[in-house]
Enzyme design. Structure first.
Site, PDB file in Angstrom:
ATOM      1  N   GLY A   1      31.284 -92.291 -95.816  1.00 53.48           N
ATOM      2  CA  GLY A   1      31.683 -91.231 -96.730  1.00 53.48           C
ATOM      3  C   GLY A   1      32.638 -90.330 -95.996  1.00 53.48           C
TER       4      GLY A   1
ATOM      5  N   ARG B   1      29.084 -79.280 -99.529  1.00 50.22           N
ATOM      6  CA  ARG B   1      28.964 -80.657-100.011  1.00 50.22           C
ATOM      7  C   ARG B   1      29.803 -80.906-101.266  1.00 50.22           C
ATOM      8  NH1 ARG B   1      25.074 -79.628 -97.135  1.00 50.22           N
ATOM      9  NH2 ARG B   1      24.013 -81.152 -95.841  1.00 50.22           N
TER      10      ARG B   1
ATOM     11  N   ARG C   1      13.103 -82.239 -89.231  1.00 49.80           N
ATOM     12  CA  ARG C   1      13.471 -80.897 -88.753  1.00 49.80           C
ATOM     13  C   ARG C   1      12.355 -79.900 -89.062  1.00 49.80           C
ATOM     14  NH1 ARG C   1      19.658 -81.324 -91.136  1.00 49.80           N
ATOM     15  NH2 ARG C   1      20.619 -82.102 -89.223  1.00 49.80           N
TER      16      ARG C   1
ATOM     17  N   ASP D   1      33.259-101.328 -92.591  1.00 53.69           N
ATOM     18  CA  ASP D   1      33.831 -99.986 -92.473  1.00 53.69           C
ATOM     19  C   ASP D   1      35.198 -99.978 -93.153  1.00 53.69           C
ATOM     20  OD1 ASP D   1      34.155 -97.309 -91.787  1.00 53.69           O
ATOM     21  OD2 ASP D   1      33.341 -97.598 -89.783  1.00 53.69           O
TER      22      ASP D   1
ATOM     23  N   ASP E   1      15.662 -83.840 -92.814  1.00 51.84           N
ATOM     24  CA  ASP E   1      15.179 -82.473 -93.052  1.00 51.84           C
ATOM     25  C   ASP E   1      13.672 -82.394 -92.813  1.00 51.84           C
ATOM     26  OD1 ASP E   1      17.830 -81.706 -94.375  1.00 51.84           O
ATOM     27  OD2 ASP E   1      17.152 -83.405 -95.559  1.00 51.84           O
TER      28      ASP E   1
ATOM     29  N   HIS F   1      19.338 -82.790-100.327  1.00 56.13           N
ATOM     30  CA  HIS F   1      19.718 -82.679 -98.914  1.00 56.13           C
ATOM     31  C   HIS F   1      20.949 -81.768 -98.845  1.00 56.13           C
ATOM     32  CE1 HIS F   1      20.651 -83.417 -94.781  1.00 56.13           C
ATOM     33  NE2 HIS F   1      21.848 -83.830 -95.113  1.00 56.13           N
TER      34      HIS F   1
HETATM   35  C1  LMR Z   1      23.026 -82.792 -91.559  1.00 61.27           C
HETATM   36  O1  LMR Z   1      22.123 -82.366 -92.276  1.00 61.27           O
HETATM   37  O2  LMR Z   1      23.010 -82.743 -90.329  1.00 61.27           O
HETATM   38  C2  LMR Z   1      24.237 -83.344 -92.217  1.00 61.27           C
HETATM   39  O3  LMR Z   1      23.930 -83.772 -93.502  1.00 61.27           O
HETATM   40  C3  LMR Z   1      25.291 -82.305 -92.227  1.00 61.27           C
HETATM   41  C4  LMR Z   1      26.561 -82.808 -92.835  1.00 61.27           C
HETATM   42  O4  LMR Z   1      26.944 -82.304 -93.876  1.00 61.27           O
HETATM   43  O5  LMR Z   1      27.162 -83.731 -92.294  1.00 61.27           O
END
Ligand code: LMR
Length: 303
Positions: free
Chosen positions: A61, A70, A134, A20, A131, A159
């Site tokens: 990140g 983003r 989801r 880290d 995703d 993403h």
């Molecule tokens: C997410 O999809 O939950 C994350 O990528 C959102 C983010 O930008 O941290």
């Protein structure tokens, strides 16, 4: 999760290499105390260097905060990925499998690929399994089935909020057999609007609610991604993965783009021959353009 065998199965011993940034060193020391305290049978050692790593999960990140897109993060994250790529290039195993999670995940993975040229390009991937999961769960909720009854959704592209979650080929298995989602949900408008928007915006909605990025689902999805990649996808099931693809489906070659893939013996291959309708075509092309633009911004950040 990894040390419990969720990522590589219950029979795979491992050494965890944990790294880290400096401000997090103390917290990392705490994690290094807790891991042995949990007496995980699979965990054989904990170390810091990335020498000979076989699997690299790139979580690090600059995190997205409420109100940030983003692209706002690129100037912070792209240089980090260049540096991490050089470390992997120098020290990782030559067949290291890489999964980039930190956003902008596709572009971070692309930068990593460019600066770690000796890692096979097929081994550099980014996470769209979150995703994908989801999308499965949105359909399960809508049709009122279990998430395990739904399969073969696709996350095309990025993403990000421009990703294209698609259910044209997805099916639901019930006591009546396997049926296309499109037949069960005859409301095409839901699939073309609300479903897409909910999946696209889920990360943002979670940030709004938690005042921080997704954690639980974002930790679980990399485990799913790796488990399927390393041990193979179950027969007849595909998953979504961002990778450096081969120009299939008319998408330009030189970007990291999410496609449906099947995995066998530690290798992925694209699910080919799916019919793409006009609606999908327009969305898929728009994301490719977006990613090409993002790549240019990334290169300008490096310069
Ligand atoms: C997410 O999809 O939950 C994350 O990528 C959102 C983010 O930008 O941290």
């Amino acid at each position: 999760m990894i040390a419990r065998g969720i990522m590589l199965g219950p029979n795979q011993p491992m050494i965890l290499h944990l790294l880290d940034i400096a401000p997090a060193t103390e917290a990392l020391n705490g994690v290094k105390m807790e891991l042995p305290d949990a007496a995980f049978p699979l965990l054989k050692d904990i170390t810091e260097t990335c020498k000979d790593v076989n699997i690299a999960i790139m979580l690090g990140g600059f995190p997205r905060k409420e109100g940030m897109e983003r692209k706002d993060m690129m100037s912070k994250n792209v240089p980090i990925y260049k540096e991490q790529a050089s470390a992997l290039e120098e020290h990782a195993a030559s067949d290291c499998k890489v999964l980039v999670v930190a956003n902008p995940a596709n572009t971070n993975a692309l930068i990593l690929k460019e600066f770690a040229p000796s890692i096979p390009e097929k081994n550099i991937t980014c996470l769209t399994r979150l995703d994908h999961n989801r999308a499965l769960s949105q359909i399960a909720e809508r049709i009122k089935v279990y998430v395990t009854d739904v399969k073969n959704v696709i996350i095309w592209g990025n993403h990000s909020s421009t990703q294209y979650p698609e259910a044209n080929h997805a099916t639901v298995t019930s006591i009546n057999g396997e049926r296309p989602v499109k037949e069960l949900d005859t409301d095409d408008l839901w699939l073309k609007n609300e479903f897409i928007n909910t999946v696209q915006q889920r990360g943002t909605a979670i940030i709004k609610a938690r005042k921080a990025s997704s954690v639980l689902s974002a930790a679980s999805a990399p485990c799913d991604h790796m488990l399927d990649w390393v041990l193979g996808t179950p027969k007849g099931i595909w998953l979504s993965m961002g990778a450096y693809f081969d120009g299939s489906y008319g998408i330009p070659k030189d970007i990291i783009y999410s496609f449906p893939v099947k995995c066998e013996k530690g290798k992925w291959s694209i699910v080919k021959g799916l019919k793409i309708d006009e609606f999908s075509r327009a969305k898929m092309d728009a994301i490719a353009k977006d990613l090409i633009d993002e790549k240019e911004v990334a290169h300008s950040c490096l310069n």
